[in-house]
Design a protein around this motif. Structure first.
Motif, PDB file in Angstrom:
ATOM      1  N   PRO A 111      11.762  -0.660  58.469  1.00 20.31           N
ATOM      2  CA  PRO A 111      12.599   0.381  57.878  1.00 20.31           C
ATOM      3  C   PRO A 111      14.016   0.354  58.437  1.00 20.31           C
ATOM      4  CG  PRO A 111      10.478   1.262  58.570  1.00 20.31           C
ATOM      5  CD  PRO A 111      10.577  -0.113  59.130  1.00 20.31           C
ATOM      6  N   ALA A 112      14.964   0.769  57.610  1.00 19.87           N
ATOM      7  CA  ALA A 112      16.361   0.750  58.020  1.00 19.87           C
ATOM      8  C   ALA A 112      16.649   1.811  59.077  1.00 19.87           C
ATOM      9  CB  ALA A 112      17.260   0.950  56.799  1.00 19.87           C
ATOM     10  N   PHE A 113      15.962   2.953  59.032  1.00 26.07           N
ATOM     11  CA  PHE A 113      16.255   4.065  59.933  1.00 26.07           C
ATOM     12  C   PHE A 113      15.004   4.432  60.739  1.00 26.07           C
ATOM     13  CE2 PHE A 113      19.036   4.732  56.204  1.00 26.07           C
ATOM     14  CZ  PHE A 113      20.272   4.611  56.827  1.00 26.07           C
ATOM     15  N   GLU A 114      15.161   4.509  62.063  1.00 21.55           N
ATOM     16  CA  GLU A 114      14.081   4.917  62.960  1.00 21.55           C
ATOM     17  C   GLU A 114      14.335   6.348  63.427  1.00 21.55           C
ATOM     18  OE1 GLU A 114      11.361   3.254  64.314  1.00 21.55           O
ATOM     19  OE2 GLU A 114      11.649   1.346  63.264  1.00 21.55           O
ATOM     20  N   TRP A 115      13.280   7.146  63.440  1.00 24.07           N
ATOM     21  CA  TRP A 115      13.380   8.541  63.857  1.00 24.07           C
ATOM     22  C   TRP A 115      12.380   8.824  64.973  1.00 24.07           C
ATOM     23  CZ3 TRP A 115      16.832  11.891  61.334  1.00 24.07           C
ATOM     24  CH2 TRP A 115      17.406  11.391  60.147  1.00 24.07           C
ATOM     25  N   HIS A 116      12.848   9.527  66.020  1.00 25.59           N
ATOM     26  CA  HIS A 116      11.987   9.979  67.119  1.00 25.59           C
ATOM     27  C   HIS A 116      12.233  11.465  67.361  1.00 25.59           C
ATOM     28  CE1 HIS A 116      10.559   5.973  68.503  1.00 25.59           C
ATOM     29  NE2 HIS A 116      11.719   5.553  68.033  1.00 25.59           N
ATOM     30  N   PRO A 117      11.958  12.323  66.388  1.00 21.88           N
ATOM     31  CA  PRO A 117      12.337  13.742  66.514  1.00 21.88           C
ATOM     32  C   PRO A 117      11.572  14.497  67.593  1.00 21.88           C
ATOM     33  CG  PRO A 117      10.973  13.399  64.566  1.00 21.88           C
ATOM     34  CD  PRO A 117      11.314  12.041  65.094  1.00 21.88           C
ATOM     35  N   ALA A 118      10.370  14.049  67.955  1.00 20.48           N
ATOM     36  CA  ALA A 118       9.590  14.776  68.961  1.00 20.48           C
ATOM     37  C   ALA A 118      10.266  14.750  70.329  1.00 20.48           C
ATOM     38  CB  ALA A 118       8.182  14.199  69.047  1.00 20.48           C
ATOM     39  N   ARG A 119      11.047  13.712  70.592  1.00 13.69           N
ATOM     40  CA  ARG A 119      11.622  13.548  71.924  1.00 13.69           C
ATOM     41  C   ARG A 119      12.575  14.688  72.287  1.00 13.69           C
ATOM     42  NH1 ARG A 119      13.092   7.074  72.194  1.00 13.69           N
ATOM     43  NH2 ARG A 119      10.939   6.295  72.129  1.00 13.69           N
ATOM     44  N   TYR A 120      13.207  15.288  71.303  1.00 14.30           N
ATOM     45  CA  TYR A 120      14.119  16.384  71.604  1.00 14.30           C
ATOM     46  C   TYR A 120      13.388  17.557  72.254  1.00 14.30           C
ATOM     47  CZ  TYR A 120      17.348  13.899  68.537  1.00 14.30           C
ATOM     48  OH  TYR A 120      18.163  12.948  67.968  1.00 14.30           O
ATOM     49  N   MET A 121      12.107  17.690  71.926  1.00 13.20           N
ATOM     50  CA  MET A 121      11.342  18.853  72.378  1.00 13.20           C
ATOM     51  C   MET A 121      10.304  18.502  73.433  1.00 13.20           C
ATOM     52  SD  MET A 121      10.885  20.541  68.599  1.00 13.20           S
ATOM     53  CE  MET A 121      10.865  18.936  67.771  1.00 13.20           C
ATOM     54  N   GLN A 122      10.461  17.322  74.046  1.00 12.43           N
ATOM     55  CA  GLN A 122       9.549  16.889  75.091  1.00 12.43           C
ATOM     56  C   GLN A 122      10.312  16.651  76.389  1.00 12.43           C
ATOM     57  OE1 GLN A 122       7.680  13.456  73.264  1.00 12.43           O
ATOM     58  NE2 GLN A 122       5.939  14.676  72.578  1.00 12.43           N
ATOM     59  N   GLY A 141      16.826   4.951  51.039  1.00 10.93           N
ATOM     60  CA  GLY A 141      16.487   3.758  51.802  1.00 10.93           C
ATOM     61  C   GLY A 141      15.123   3.907  52.451  1.00 10.93           C
ATOM     62  N   ARG A 142      14.903   3.154  53.539  1.00 13.65           N
ATOM     63  CA  ARG A 142      13.620   3.130  54.219  1.00 13.65           C
ATOM     64  C   ARG A 142      13.711   3.841  55.567  1.00 13.65           C
ATOM     65  NH1 ARG A 142      14.643  -1.980  52.614  1.00 13.65           N
ATOM     66  NH2 ARG A 142      14.937  -2.673  54.772  1.00 13.65           N
ATOM     67  N   HIS A 143      12.663   4.571  55.910  1.00 18.48           N
ATOM     68  CA  HIS A 143      12.642   5.356  57.144  1.00 18.48           C
ATOM     69  C   HIS A 143      11.282   5.218  57.816  1.00 18.48           C
ATOM     70  CE1 HIS A 143      16.327   7.685  56.049  1.00 18.48           C
ATOM     71  NE2 HIS A 143      15.910   7.358  54.831  1.00 18.48           N
ATOM     72  N   ARG A 144      11.308   5.165  59.123  1.00 21.56           N
ATOM     73  CA  ARG A 144      10.083   5.224  59.918  1.00 21.56           C
ATOM     74  C   ARG A 144      10.216   6.420  60.862  1.00 21.56           C
ATOM     75  NH1 ARG A 144       7.248   0.029  61.977  1.00 21.56           N
ATOM     76  NH2 ARG A 144       6.380   0.336  59.894  1.00 21.56           N
ATOM     77  N   ILE A 145       9.347   7.412  60.674  1.00 25.42           N
ATOM     78  CA  ILE A 145       9.391   8.645  61.451  1.00 25.42           C
ATOM     79  C   ILE A 145       8.227   8.630  62.441  1.00 25.42           C
ATOM     80  CG2 ILE A 145       9.362  11.163  61.337  1.00 25.42           C
ATOM     81  CD1 ILE A 145      10.218  10.784  58.333  1.00 25.42           C
ATOM     82  N   HIS A 146       8.538   8.590  63.726  1.00 22.86           N
ATOM     83  CA  HIS A 146       7.518   8.579  64.772  1.00 22.86           C
ATOM     84  C   HIS A 146       7.095  10.026  65.022  1.00 22.86           C
ATOM     85  CE1 HIS A 146       8.173   4.296  65.910  1.00 22.86           C
ATOM     86  NE2 HIS A 146       9.360   4.553  65.366  1.00 22.86           N
ATOM     87  N   VAL A 147       5.918  10.376  64.585  1.00 16.97           N
ATOM     88  CA  VAL A 147       5.449  11.761  64.688  1.00 16.97           C
ATOM     89  C   VAL A 147       4.664  12.007  65.974  1.00 16.97           C
ATOM     90  CG1 VAL A 147       5.448  12.182  62.215  1.00 16.97           C
ATOM     91  CG2 VAL A 147       3.412  11.204  63.285  1.00 16.97           C
ATOM     92  N   ARG A 148       4.303  10.934  66.669  1.00 19.56           N
ATOM     93  CA  ARG A 148       3.677  11.033  67.986  1.00 19.56           C
ATOM     94  C   ARG A 148       4.301   9.964  68.874  1.00 19.56           C
ATOM     95  NH1 ARG A 148      -0.809  12.048  64.529  1.00 19.56           N
ATOM     96  NH2 ARG A 148      -1.710  14.119  64.931  1.00 19.56           N
ATOM     97  N   GLU A 149       4.582  10.342  70.119  1.00 16.54           N
ATOM     98  CA  GLU A 149       5.148   9.400  71.072  1.00 16.54           C
ATOM     99  C   GLU A 149       4.050   8.900  72.015  1.00 16.54           C
ATOM    100  OE1 GLU A 149       8.074   8.193  70.836  1.00 16.54           O
ATOM    101  OE2 GLU A 149       8.933   9.568  69.346  1.00 16.54           O
ATOM    102  N   GLU A 150       4.376   7.890  72.795  1.00 17.21           N
ATOM    103  CA  GLU A 150       3.363   7.227  73.615  1.00 17.21           C
ATOM    104  C   GLU A 150       3.376   7.676  75.073  1.00 17.21           C
ATOM    105  OE1 GLU A 150       1.248   5.285  72.299  1.00 17.21           O
ATOM    106  OE2 GLU A 150       2.118   4.781  70.362  1.00 17.21           O
ATOM    107  N   VAL A 196       3.932  17.506  69.453  1.00 16.02           N
ATOM    108  CA  VAL A 196       4.890  18.529  69.028  1.00 16.02           C
ATOM    109  C   VAL A 196       4.581  19.012  67.617  1.00 16.02           C
ATOM    110  CG1 VAL A 196       7.316  18.897  68.407  1.00 16.02           C
ATOM    111  CG2 VAL A 196       6.736  17.735  70.550  1.00 16.02           C
ATOM    112  N   PHE A 197       4.150  18.096  66.733  1.00 19.54           N
ATOM    113  CA  PHE A 197       4.036  18.423  65.320  1.00 19.54           C
ATOM    114  C   PHE A 197       2.603  18.714  64.895  1.00 19.54           C
ATOM    115  CE2 PHE A 197       7.778  15.475  65.453  1.00 19.54           C
ATOM    116  CZ  PHE A 197       8.726  16.469  65.276  1.00 19.54           C
ATOM    117  N   ALA A 198       2.487  19.644  63.952  1.00 21.61           N
ATOM    118  CA  ALA A 198       1.213  19.903  63.291  1.00 21.61           C
ATOM    119  C   ALA A 198       1.085  18.942  62.108  1.00 21.61           C
ATOM    120  CB  ALA A 198       1.155  21.357  62.844  1.00 21.61           C
TER     121      ALA A 198
END
Length: 261
Positions: free
Chosen positions: A5-16, A174-183, A189-191
């Motif tokens: 994907p063109a865009f990678e997202w790690h939104p959980a990290r802001y709240m961890q 475009g294409r996006h990859r959203i990481h909903v769980r981190e390692e 963080v997300f339901a």
């Protein structure tokens, strides 16, 4: 669907409680706040902290305030909501907040604050308060996701709207990859609930990683909408391809010690 994907997202990290690869600004809007785990982690992780007018009142009024959220860099807006007591408090700190009176009647306090952050820094923005209150205010906040992220990418940084129940952000065509769980072993963080909303114009979307995936599916307001879809229990990332800009919204887990003020 393409594998890169063109865009990678790690939104959980802001709240961890983890190290971020990029700094971000925390923007507190004039909406009810919860003084709990999420707010404290956002506050500690952010590099810049700004209140949009009455958002400073919300911080000050937290039931267990005791100065925990006193290090604001700026309070910005037309200042019609800012309490004199709150203004004096933040102006008298060891590192006083700038109080910036922007009289522009063509922009909201949210917009004024985003512009100031963008003029002063180059970083992502998490707007705390998100979508709440009056319907017109909520639509205005979604409008700002489009307004302040023009063009095909995120050259000026990304903006997230965080409410008490969800996180919302704009996926460009475009294409996006959203990481909903981190390692990193942090609590999720997300339901499970997610939505993909073509607010501005119809879009064809393709998804992978949801309970009800779609392929080249036409979605539009007044037609078919992807709402109340689910992230699967073992899913770590969701792939989305969209032909037009769409909003992505994901529910937050209800974390303990999140008390309404």
């Amino acid at each position: 669907m393409a594998s890169s994907p063109a865009f990678e997202w790690h939104p959980a990290r802001y709240m961890q409680a983890s190290e971020l690869g990029d700094d971000f600004a925390l923007l507190v809007l004039n909406q009810p706040l919860k003084n709990g785990t999420t707010l404290r982690k956002l506050w500690n992780n952010s590099a810049v902290r700004v209140a949009a007018d009455g958002g400073a009142n919300r911080l000050y009024e937290l039931s267990s305030f005791q100065g925990k959220f006193s290090n604001l860099q700026a309070i910005i807006g037309d200042l019609d909501s800012l309490s004199p007591t709150v203004r004096d408090f933040y102006s008298s700190q060891p590192q006083p907040a700038q109080v910036i009176h922007d009289r522009d009647q063509e922009s909201s306090d949210f917009g004024k604050s985003v512009k100031w952050i963008r003029d002063s820094y180059k970083m992502d923005i998490v707007a705390l308060g998100g979508i709440g209150g009056r319907v017109d205010q909520g639509v205005s906040q979604l409008h700002h996701l489009y307004l302040f992220q023009p063009g095909p990418g995120y050259d000026a940084g990304r903006i997230f709207l965080l409410s008490g129940s969800s996180l919302t952000f704009l996926l460009k065509a475009g294409r996006h990859r959203i990481h909903v769980r981190e390692e990193d072993g942090e609590q999720d963080v997300f339901a499970k609930h997610v939505g993909i909303l073509p607010l501005r114009e119809p879009s064809r979307i393709t998804t992978r990683g949801l309970e009800w995936d779609v392929t080249d599916w036409l979605s539009q307001i007044g037609g078919s909408l992807s709402t109340s879809n689910h992230i699967l229990p073992d899913t770590k990332q969701v792939d989305i391809e969209t032909t037009k800009d769409v909003l992505f919204t994901v529910a937050l887990r209800q974390i303990d010690n999140e008390d309404e003020c």
